[in-house]
Write a protein that holds these residues in place. Structure first.
Motif, mmCIF file in Angstrom:
data_model
loop_
_atom_site.group_PDB
_atom_site.id
_atom_site.type_symbol
_atom_site.label_atom_id
_atom_site.label_comp_id
_atom_site.label_asym_id
_atom_site.label_seq_id
_atom_site.Cartn_x
_atom_site.Cartn_y
_atom_site.Cartn_z
ATOM 1 N N UNK A 187 0.808 -1.221 0.000
ATOM 2 C CA UNK A 187 0.000 0.000 0.000
ATOM 3 C C UNK A 187 0.841 1.271 0.000
ATOM 4 N N UNK A 188 2.121 1.156 -0.285
ATOM 5 C CA UNK A 188 2.994 2.326 -0.392
ATOM 6 C C UNK A 188 3.728 2.243 -1.719
ATOM 7 N N UNK A 189 3.454 3.171 -2.607
ATOM 8 C CA UNK A 189 4.093 3.127 -3.924
ATOM 9 C C UNK A 189 5.567 3.499 -3.858
ATOM 10 N N UNK A 193 9.498 2.134 -6.419
ATOM 11 C CA UNK A 193 9.073 3.488 -6.766
ATOM 12 C C UNK A 193 7.852 3.421 -7.672
ATOM 13 N N UNK A 194 7.091 4.494 -7.678
ATOM 14 C CA UNK A 194 5.872 4.551 -8.491
ATOM 15 C C UNK A 194 6.196 4.436 -9.982
ATOM 16 N N UNK A 195 7.382 4.846 -10.394
ATOM 17 C CA UNK A 195 7.762 4.778 -11.805
ATOM 18 C C UNK A 195 7.848 3.334 -12.305
ATOM 19 N N UNK A 196 8.007 2.379 -11.402
ATOM 20 C CA UNK A 196 8.120 0.970 -11.778
ATOM 21 C C UNK A 196 6.787 0.226 -11.671
ATOM 22 N N UNK A 197 5.716 0.911 -11.279
ATOM 23 C CA UNK A 197 4.424 0.266 -11.024
ATOM 24 C C UNK A 197 3.843 -0.421 -12.260
ATOM 25 N N UNK A 235 5.279 -5.072 -12.823
ATOM 26 C CA UNK A 235 5.415 -5.776 -11.544
ATOM 27 C C UNK A 235 6.671 -6.642 -11.449
ATOM 28 N N UNK A 236 7.113 -7.199 -12.555
ATOM 29 C CA UNK A 236 8.325 -8.028 -12.560
ATOM 30 C C UNK A 236 9.547 -7.210 -12.126
ATOM 31 N N UNK A 237 9.562 -5.935 -12.484
ATOM 32 C CA UNK A 237 10.692 -5.057 -12.171
ATOM 33 C C UNK A 237 10.343 -4.011 -11.120
ATOM 34 N N UNK A 238 9.344 -4.304 -10.307
ATOM 35 C CA UNK A 238 8.848 -3.339 -9.332
ATOM 36 C C UNK A 238 9.914 -2.921 -8.328
ATOM 37 N N UNK A 239 10.765 -3.859 -7.931
ATOM 38 C CA UNK A 239 11.781 -3.599 -6.914
ATOM 39 C C UNK A 239 13.164 -3.489 -7.549
ATOM 40 N N UNK A 240 13.824 -2.374 -7.285
ATOM 41 C CA UNK A 240 15.224 -2.221 -7.688
ATOM 42 C C UNK A 240 16.070 -2.874 -6.602
ATOM 43 N N UNK A 241 16.960 -3.760 -6.991
ATOM 44 C CA UNK A 241 17.776 -4.527 -6.048
ATOM 45 C C UNK A 241 19.225 -4.045 -6.135
ATOM 46 N N UNK A 242 19.738 -3.521 -5.026
ATOM 47 C CA UNK A 242 21.086 -2.953 -4.991
ATOM 48 C C UNK A 242 21.926 -3.738 -3.986
ATOM 49 N N UNK A 243 22.972 -4.374 -4.458
ATOM 50 C CA UNK A 243 23.841 -5.147 -3.577
ATOM 51 C C UNK A 243 24.636 -4.197 -2.681
ATOM 52 N N UNK A 244 24.668 -4.514 -1.390
ATOM 53 C CA UNK A 244 25.394 -3.685 -0.429
ATOM 54 C C UNK A 244 26.708 -4.371 -0.042
#
Length: 120
Positions: A64-66, A84-88, A91-100
């Motif tokens: 419930x949080x874009x 982010x809302x730009x990826x809405x 859905x396959x790419x909804x989450x940007x994954x950044x290795x820490x």
């Protein structure tokens, strides 16, 4: 003549985003959510793997949080996940994954830099 400023565009976009987030929360909170788990009448938990707190509350709901961010560990490596809302639209790419990095201070720098202008 009607001319829109950047402020007008951002304001309208923000209002639309908030309305969509509110509609989603109303459905999840009052109807059905497959991640919702009630332990007792007073305690409702969220089993979504992206949930920051594990509590079923509006501010911590990844559905419930874009705009949402969390850190997760996968096979011993920590990742920053940013929604982010730009990826809405994808859905396959909804989450940007950044290795820490494994170094705490370097990881903190990356998280701080990536979330510097992030919505609270």
């Amino acid at each position: 003549h009607n001319s829109f400023t950047l402020f007008d565009f951002v304001f309208v976009r923000l209002c639309i985003k908030m309305q969509n987030d509110d509609v989603i929360w109303q459905i999840i909170n009052h109807q059905f959510c497959s991640f919702k788990s009630k332990v007792a009448k007073e305690h409702t938990f969220c089993q979504n793997p992206y949930s920051v707190s594990g509590l079923c509350i509006r501010s911590a709901c990844p559905l419930a949080n874009s705009s949402y961010a969390t850190i997760r560990e996968e096979e011993g490596t920590c990742y920053l996940f940013i929604k982010t809302i730009e990826r809405a639209h994808s859905p396959k790419n909804l989450w940007e994954k950044i290795k820490l990095p494994s170094n705490y201070m370097k990881a903190l720098e990356i998280v701080s830099a990536r979330l510097e202008h992030f919505n609270e």
